[in-house]
Scaffold this motif. Sequence first.
Motif, PDB file in Angstrom:
ATOM      1  N   LYS A  70       0.851  -1.188   0.000  1.00  0.00           N
ATOM      2  CA  LYS A  70       0.000   0.000   0.000  1.00  0.00           C
ATOM      3  C   LYS A  70       0.889   1.241   0.000  1.00  0.00           C
ATOM      4  O   LYS A  70       1.684   1.447   0.903  1.00  0.00           O
ATOM      5  CB  LYS A  70      -0.937   0.026   1.202  1.00  0.00           C
ATOM      6  N   ILE A  71       0.725   2.051  -1.050  1.00  0.00           N
ATOM      7  CA  ILE A  71       1.490   3.290  -1.189  1.00  0.00           C
ATOM      8  C   ILE A  71       0.524   4.458  -1.038  1.00  0.00           C
ATOM      9  O   ILE A  71      -0.515   4.503  -1.701  1.00  0.00           O
ATOM     10  CB  ILE A  71       2.172   3.367  -2.565  1.00  0.00           C
ATOM     11  N   GLN A  72       0.852   5.395  -0.162  1.00  0.00           N
ATOM     12  CA  GLN A  72       0.019   6.576   0.057  1.00  0.00           C
ATOM     13  C   GLN A  72       0.875   7.826  -0.085  1.00  0.00           C
ATOM     14  O   GLN A  72       1.981   7.884   0.459  1.00  0.00           O
ATOM     15  CB  GLN A  72      -0.606   6.547   1.447  1.00  0.00           C
ATOM     16  N   VAL A  73       0.367   8.815  -0.813  1.00  0.00           N
ATOM     17  CA  VAL A  73       1.106  10.057  -1.001  1.00  0.00           C
ATOM     18  C   VAL A  73       0.199  11.235  -0.659  1.00  0.00           C
ATOM     19  O   VAL A  73      -0.873  11.402  -1.255  1.00  0.00           O
ATOM     20  CB  VAL A  73       1.617  10.206  -2.447  1.00  0.00           C
ATOM     21  N   GLN A 115      11.175  17.302   0.506  1.00  0.00           N
ATOM     22  CA  GLN A 115      11.263  18.735   0.662  1.00  0.00           C
ATOM     23  C   GLN A 115      11.979  19.382  -0.520  1.00  0.00           C
ATOM     24  O   GLN A 115      12.894  18.818  -1.099  1.00  0.00           O
ATOM     25  CB  GLN A 115      11.967  19.115   1.973  1.00  0.00           C
ATOM     26  N   CYS A 116      11.521  20.570  -0.838  1.00  0.00           N
ATOM     27  CA  CYS A 116      12.132  21.397  -1.874  1.00  0.00           C
ATOM     28  C   CYS A 116      12.272  22.816  -1.317  1.00  0.00           C
ATOM     29  O   CYS A 116      11.332  23.318  -0.682  1.00  0.00           O
ATOM     30  CB  CYS A 116      11.284  21.425  -3.137  1.00  0.00           C
ATOM     31  N   ASP A 117      13.406  23.427  -1.543  1.00  0.00           N
ATOM     32  CA  ASP A 117      13.651  24.806  -1.093  1.00  0.00           C
ATOM     33  C   ASP A 117      13.369  24.973   0.397  1.00  0.00           C
ATOM     34  O   ASP A 117      12.837  25.992   0.839  1.00  0.00           O
ATOM     35  CB  ASP A 117      12.802  25.793  -1.903  1.00  0.00           C
ATOM     36  N   GLY A 118      13.692  23.939   1.160  1.00  0.00           N
ATOM     37  CA  GLY A 118      13.576  24.042   2.605  1.00  0.00           C
ATOM     38  C   GLY A 118      12.189  23.834   3.176  1.00  0.00           C
ATOM     39  O   GLY A 118      11.978  24.028   4.370  1.00  0.00           O
ATOM     40  N   VAL A 119      11.222  23.418   2.341  1.00  0.00           N
ATOM     41  CA  VAL A 119       9.846  23.228   2.808  1.00  0.00           C
ATOM     42  C   VAL A 119       9.378  21.816   2.449  1.00  0.00           C
ATOM     43  O   VAL A 119       9.645  21.321   1.352  1.00  0.00           O
ATOM     44  CB  VAL A 119       8.897  24.271   2.166  1.00  0.00           C
ATOM     45  N   VAL A 120       8.679  21.178   3.375  1.00  0.00           N
ATOM     46  CA  VAL A 120       8.132  19.845   3.114  1.00  0.00           C
ATOM     47  C   VAL A 120       6.964  19.960   2.141  1.00  0.00           C
ATOM     48  O   VAL A 120       6.002  20.696   2.375  1.00  0.00           O
ATOM     49  CB  VAL A 120       7.663  19.187   4.429  1.00  0.00           C
ATOM     50  N   THR A 121       7.045  19.236   1.032  1.00  0.00           N
ATOM     51  CA  THR A 121       5.980  19.276   0.012  1.00  0.00           C
ATOM     52  C   THR A 121       5.169  17.998  -0.042  1.00  0.00           C
ATOM     53  O   THR A 121       4.065  17.994  -0.598  1.00  0.00           O
ATOM     54  CB  THR A 121       6.584  19.521  -1.376  1.00  0.00           C
ATOM     55  N   GLY A 122       5.707  16.899   0.504  1.00  0.00           N
ATOM     56  CA  GLY A 122       4.975  15.641   0.398  1.00  0.00           C
ATOM     57  C   GLY A 122       5.372  14.647   1.475  1.00  0.00           C
ATOM     58  O   GLY A 122       6.482  14.680   2.010  1.00  0.00           O
ATOM     59  N   ILE A 123       4.426  13.767   1.783  1.00  0.00           N
ATOM     60  CA  ILE A 123       4.644  12.660   2.719  1.00  0.00           C
ATOM     61  C   ILE A 123       4.233  11.376   2.007  1.00  0.00           C
ATOM     62  O   ILE A 123       3.152  11.298   1.420  1.00  0.00           O
ATOM     63  CB  ILE A 123       3.797  12.811   4.006  1.00  0.00           C
ATOM     64  N   LEU A 124       5.108  10.387   2.050  1.00  0.00           N
ATOM     65  CA  LEU A 124       4.809   9.103   1.419  1.00  0.00           C
ATOM     66  C   LEU A 124       4.852   7.994   2.455  1.00  0.00           C
ATOM     67  O   LEU A 124       5.796   7.904   3.252  1.00  0.00           O
ATOM     68  CB  LEU A 124       5.823   8.818   0.303  1.00  0.00           C
ATOM     69  N   GLY A 125       3.817   7.155   2.432  1.00  0.00           N
ATOM     70  CA  GLY A 125       3.785   5.986   3.296  1.00  0.00           C
ATOM     71  C   GLY A 125       3.865   4.723   2.466  1.00  0.00           C
ATOM     72  O   GLY A 125       3.160   4.591   1.453  1.00  0.00           O
ATOM     73  N   PRO A 177       0.150   2.916   6.727  1.00  0.00           N
ATOM     74  CA  PRO A 177      -0.916   3.912   6.525  1.00  0.00           C
ATOM     75  C   PRO A 177      -1.192   4.779   7.741  1.00  0.00           C
ATOM     76  O   PRO A 177      -1.378   5.990   7.603  1.00  0.00           O
ATOM     77  CB  PRO A 177      -2.126   3.055   6.150  1.00  0.00           C
ATOM     78  N   LYS A 178      -1.218   4.197   8.926  1.00  0.00           N
ATOM     79  CA  LYS A 178      -1.518   4.995  10.121  1.00  0.00           C
ATOM     80  C   LYS A 178      -0.409   5.999  10.390  1.00  0.00           C
ATOM     81  O   LYS A 178      -0.659   7.171  10.693  1.00  0.00           O
ATOM     82  CB  LYS A 178      -1.708   4.080  11.333  1.00  0.00           C
ATOM     83  N   GLN A 179       0.826   5.547  10.297  1.00  0.00           N
ATOM     84  CA  GLN A 179       1.948   6.436  10.552  1.00  0.00           C
ATOM     85  C   GLN A 179       2.036   7.538   9.502  1.00  0.00           C
ATOM     86  O   GLN A 179       2.404   8.680   9.805  1.00  0.00           O
ATOM     87  CB  GLN A 179       3.251   5.633  10.584  1.00  0.00           C
ATOM     88  N   SER A 180       1.699   7.208   8.263  1.00  0.00           N
ATOM     89  CA  SER A 180       1.723   8.203   7.192  1.00  0.00           C
ATOM     90  C   SER A 180       0.743   9.327   7.479  1.00  0.00           C
ATOM     91  O   SER A 180       1.069  10.509   7.323  1.00  0.00           O
ATOM     92  CB  SER A 180       1.390   7.531   5.855  1.00  0.00           C
ATOM     93  N   ARG A 181      -0.451   8.982   7.916  1.00  0.00           N
ATOM     94  CA  ARG A 181      -1.455  10.006   8.248  1.00  0.00           C
ATOM     95  C   ARG A 181      -0.973  10.891   9.397  1.00  0.00           C
ATOM     96  O   ARG A 181      -1.243  12.090   9.430  1.00  0.00           O
ATOM     97  CB  ARG A 181      -2.784   9.346   8.600  1.00  0.00           C
ATOM     98  N   ARG A 182      -0.257  10.297  10.326  1.00  0.00           N
ATOM     99  CA  ARG A 182       0.226  11.060  11.487  1.00  0.00           C
ATOM    100  C   ARG A 182       1.206  12.152  11.065  1.00  0.00           C
ATOM    101  O   ARG A 182       1.284  13.212  11.701  1.00  0.00           O
ATOM    102  CB  ARG A 182       0.882  10.108  12.487  1.00  0.00           C
ATOM    103  N   HIS A 183       1.949  11.911   9.998  1.00  0.00           N
ATOM    104  CA  HIS A 183       2.959  12.870   9.544  1.00  0.00           C
ATOM    105  C   HIS A 183       2.417  13.860   8.512  1.00  0.00           C
ATOM    106  O   HIS A 183       3.144  14.747   8.078  1.00  0.00           O
ATOM    107  CB  HIS A 183       4.150  12.131   8.943  1.00  0.00           C
ATOM    108  N   ARG A 184       1.165  13.720   8.126  1.00  0.00           N
ATOM    109  CA  ARG A 184       0.604  14.563   7.074  1.00  0.00           C
ATOM    110  C   ARG A 184       0.687  16.054   7.411  1.00  0.00           C
ATOM    111  O   ARG A 184       0.839  16.904   6.536  1.00  0.00           O
ATOM    112  CB  ARG A 184      -0.857  14.147   6.845  1.00  0.00           C
ATOM    113  N   GLY A 185       0.595  16.388   8.680  1.00  0.00           N
ATOM    114  CA  GLY A 185       0.615  17.778   9.108  1.00  0.00           C
ATOM    115  C   GLY A 185       1.932  18.486   8.871  1.00  0.00           C
ATOM    116  O   GLY A 185       2.019  19.707   9.034  1.00  0.00           O
ATOM    117  N   ARG A 186       2.977  17.770   8.486  1.00  0.00           N
ATOM    118  CA  ARG A 186       4.260  18.398   8.204  1.00  0.00           C
ATOM    119  C   ARG A 186       4.251  19.167   6.883  1.00  0.00           C
ATOM    120  O   ARG A 186       5.118  20.011   6.658  1.00  0.00           O
ATOM    121  CB  ARG A 186       5.363  17.333   8.141  1.00  0.00           C
ATOM    122  N   ILE A 187       3.318  18.844   5.989  1.00  0.00           N
ATOM    123  CA  ILE A 187       3.328  19.455   4.662  1.00  0.00           C
ATOM    124  C   ILE A 187       3.162  20.964   4.767  1.00  0.00           C
ATOM    125  O   ILE A 187       2.287  21.474   5.469  1.00  0.00           O
ATOM    126  CB  ILE A 187       2.215  18.852   3.781  1.00  0.00           C
ATOM    127  N   GLY A 188       4.031  21.687   4.070  1.00  0.00           N
ATOM    128  CA  GLY A 188       4.010  23.140   4.092  1.00  0.00           C
ATOM    129  C   GLY A 188       4.847  23.750   5.192  1.00  0.00           C
ATOM    130  O   GLY A 188       4.973  24.981   5.277  1.00  0.00           O
TER     131      GLY A 188
END
Length: 406
Positions: free
Chosen positions: A329-332, A359-369, A373-384
């Motif tokens: 299972k791949i989640q982006v 990350q690009c230019d010092g900012v997180v743009t994406g999270i991939l699990g 799946p549960k851990q990926s959702r937990r890190h989603r708030g890092r985007i931006g």
Amino acid sequence: MTVHTDVLIVGASAAGLATAEAVRRSGFDDRITMIAAELQAPYDRPPLSKQVLSGAWDRHRTRLRPADFIVSLDLDLTLGETALSLDVASRTVQTDRRTIAADHVVIATGAYPRGLPYQPQLRGLHMFRSIDDAMALRADLLEADRLVVVGDGVLGAEIAATARGMGADVTVVGPQTGLMESQLGSAVAAILTELHAAQGVRTRLGAQVVGFTEADRRVTGVRLAAGDTLPADVVVVAIGAVPATDWLSGSGLHVDDGVVCDRWCRAADGIHAAGDVARIRDAPTGSTYRRENRTNATEQGIAVAADILGVATPPTPIPYFWSDQFGTKIQVDGSIRRDAEMSVLDGDPAAGRFVASFQCDGVVTGILGWNMPKQSRRHRGRIGIAVSDVEEGVATGLGRRHHVRQ
């Protein structure tokens, strides 16, 4: 004769149905008309390349909602009715059956599969978009041994994985250096390509298709620019999709690889677009984007409904998609550029379970699990968030981190 409706939804898609549901949930009890060129009740597309193609699901299981729920929405729903043109000033749609005028028009016509410019009509040569496409490809695969998938993106990779699980000899050909590279970045694309190889899928990546071979009007192979031919009993072309906007020619709407809309999905006064057909303009930057995924279709449908009802705030969705291949299972969440720097936040790629940030230019743009799946959702708030702030969070126990160069 012209009939009138309060809301006209052109397309019984996920976006169209989400709009109708959200409008009705608000207590709106005026007339809603929905028309669709397909003869199928609204259905879900993500399972087509997996559960339907494999035979795990029949076509009825893909329905987005049960028949009695559709009835409860009190829609004037007509299947097999094709929109031919739109007059923006009068908000009038001409179909192959009638003329419909509306207070609000919602364009949710989706997209159709992109073909190769030299692609002939041959038995065994498939495109893939609809439930009928999935059933036709499945029928051919059950009688065939060798499949060539032209296309190394999400759809091509999913079809390859499913067909290999059905016992087919599978080769994927495409221009990228790794499967789904434009969606996953080069490091994870390499991992996915290795997964496919371990399951017996062959790849010809970095290759260009220049034609097909045939016998008795049936495809027998795929010709490459390098000069060789990949033998095939069945071929599927999965190289993307084209927004279904042909019927809007001369309407006055701004059409550029989709119906160009503002942040509220407004294309013109009283006219919205949602789902695969909509291209959204970001006001601060002037850039536009069009996203082809199930989550986006639903979120835009809800946003359109809110704007129709006059209660809208600008939607700020984070892009999201998922893919299931060979039990993985791949989640982006967000977006991953090819040149992004990848950092593992949890798990270990070598163990087949991990979460990574990009990350690009010092900012997180994406999270991939990857199988987390549960851990990926937990890190989603890092985007931006700036990477320096993320590192501070890691230091307080939010997850470990090491870099992987793409």
